[in-house]
Scaffold this active site. Structure first.
Site, PDB file in Angstrom:
ATOM      1  N   CYS A   1      -7.569  -0.138  -1.391  1.00 14.04           N
ATOM      2  CA  CYS A   1      -7.290   0.034   0.071  1.00 14.04           C
ATOM      3  C   CYS A   1      -7.657   1.564   0.146  1.00 14.04           C
ATOM      4  O   CYS A   1      -7.808   1.964   1.149  1.00 14.04           O
ATOM      5  CB  CYS A   1      -6.035  -0.442   0.412  1.00 14.04           C
ATOM      6  SG  CYS A   1      -4.562   0.592  -0.491  1.00 14.04           S
TER       7      CYS A   1
ATOM      8  N   HIS B   1       0.093   0.459   1.022  1.00 12.31           N
ATOM      9  CA  HIS B   1      -1.362   0.139   1.531  1.00 12.31           C
ATOM     10  C   HIS B   1      -1.774   1.086   2.543  1.00 12.31           C
ATOM     11  O   HIS B   1      -0.997   1.740   3.482  1.00 12.31           O
ATOM     12  CB  HIS B   1      -1.152  -1.200   2.181  1.00 12.31           C
ATOM     13  CG  HIS B   1      -2.505  -1.829   2.621  1.00 12.31           C
ATOM     14  ND1 HIS B   1      -3.442  -2.168   1.605  1.00 12.31           N
ATOM     15  CD2 HIS B   1      -3.017  -1.909   3.814  1.00 12.31           C
ATOM     16  CE1 HIS B   1      -4.421  -2.557   2.588  1.00 12.31           C
ATOM     17  NE2 HIS B   1      -4.232  -2.677   3.669  1.00 12.31           N
TER      18      HIS B   1
ATOM     19  N   ASP C   1      -8.537  -2.353   8.446  1.00  9.98           N
ATOM     20  CA  ASP C   1      -8.000  -2.607   7.327  1.00  9.98           C
ATOM     21  C   ASP C   1      -8.445  -3.772   6.743  1.00  9.98           C
ATOM     22  O   ASP C   1      -8.576  -4.961   7.369  1.00  9.98           O
ATOM     23  CB  ASP C   1      -6.318  -3.098   7.850  1.00  9.98           C
ATOM     24  CG  ASP C   1      -5.460  -3.241   6.594  1.00  9.98           C
ATOM     25  OD1 ASP C   1      -6.009  -3.692   5.537  1.00  9.98           O
ATOM     26  OD2 ASP C   1      -4.126  -3.376   6.888  1.00  9.98           O
TER      27      ASP C   1
END
Length: 237
Positions: free
Chosen positions: A98, A169, A190
């Protein structure tokens, strides 16, 4: 590589500029990542303008997962404002990638120059021709990004963890013109979500994102595990 697990990146602007973005192809004399030290107006005022993107590192919790599911379901059922087609979103299929995906989302959707024919320039150009799932596969098979991700991860301020499970994250926010010419929008990107999220009208990207973070991500209590980086003009020194 889809089944692989990368070492998590830190929210470290120096490492993510020097060891990640510059090696990938960002022109460091023009743009760089920096810390956002807080969400109060006085601290936001310290950030050099114009801000091209904001990357948030936040802890995943039962509350954030429930809210994410509700938002995705609401968008699927009711739709949202049409997204400018030029906005580039990459689906995450690599565990702990991520951080790299957040950096790619920031750089690919900001008006910042890349070194011609650099890996970053070539990757973004190819991504604009293919679907989010195909972009994920391209990231999986582009070994350079795994290499510079690992270098940036090991260049961080803390020791590389042996346990690669993490509840932290990265997500990214950028400004996008509305495709019908009705002003700019704050767009959240995202890779774990089902797609792009329109967060509303954009008047000042940094301040708008600060409000979104307070309203959406900080509702469960103190933000000790939160951090933010901006993509903006390079410092003079």
């Amino acid at each position: 590589m889809a089944g692989s697990r990368w070492v998590p990146l830190e929210s470290n602007p120096e490492a993510n500029t020097r060891f990640w973005s510059s090696q990938a192809g960002l022109v460091p004399a023009v743009a760089e990542f920096g810390d956002v030290y807080g969400l109060d107006d006085e601290l936001l005022a310290l950030v050099p303008q114009p801000v091209k993107a904001v990357i948030l590192l936040f802890p995943i919790s039962a509350g954030t997962e429930a809210k994410r599911g509700e938002e995705d379901e609401k968008i699927e059922e009711g739709g949202q404002r049409a997204i400018e087609p030029k906005v580039l979103w990459i689906k995450q299929t690599i565990s702990n990638a991520c951080g790299t995906i957040g950096l790619l989302h920031a750089l690919a959707n900001a008006d910042v120059p890349f070194i011609p024919d650099s890996p970053l320039a070539k990757f973004v150009e190819e991504c604009r021709k293919i679907t989010p799932d195909e972009r994920a596969k391209l990231l999986e098979t582009t070994s350079l990004f795994a290499d510079i991700h690992a270098e940036a991860a090991t260049a961080g301020q803390t020791e590389v963890p042996h346990d690669l499970d993490t509840d932290l994250h990265f997500t990214c926010f950028v400004e996008s013109p509305h495709n019908k010419g009705t002003g700019s929008r704050v767009i959240e990107l995202d890779g774990r979500r089902k797609g792009i999220v329109d967060r509303g009208q954009c008047t000042n990207l940094l301040r708008d994102v600060a409000k979104i973070v307070k309203d959406v991500y900080l509702t469960e209590g103190a933000g000790t595990n939160f951090s933010m980086m901006y993509l903006g003009p390079a410092s003079e020194f």
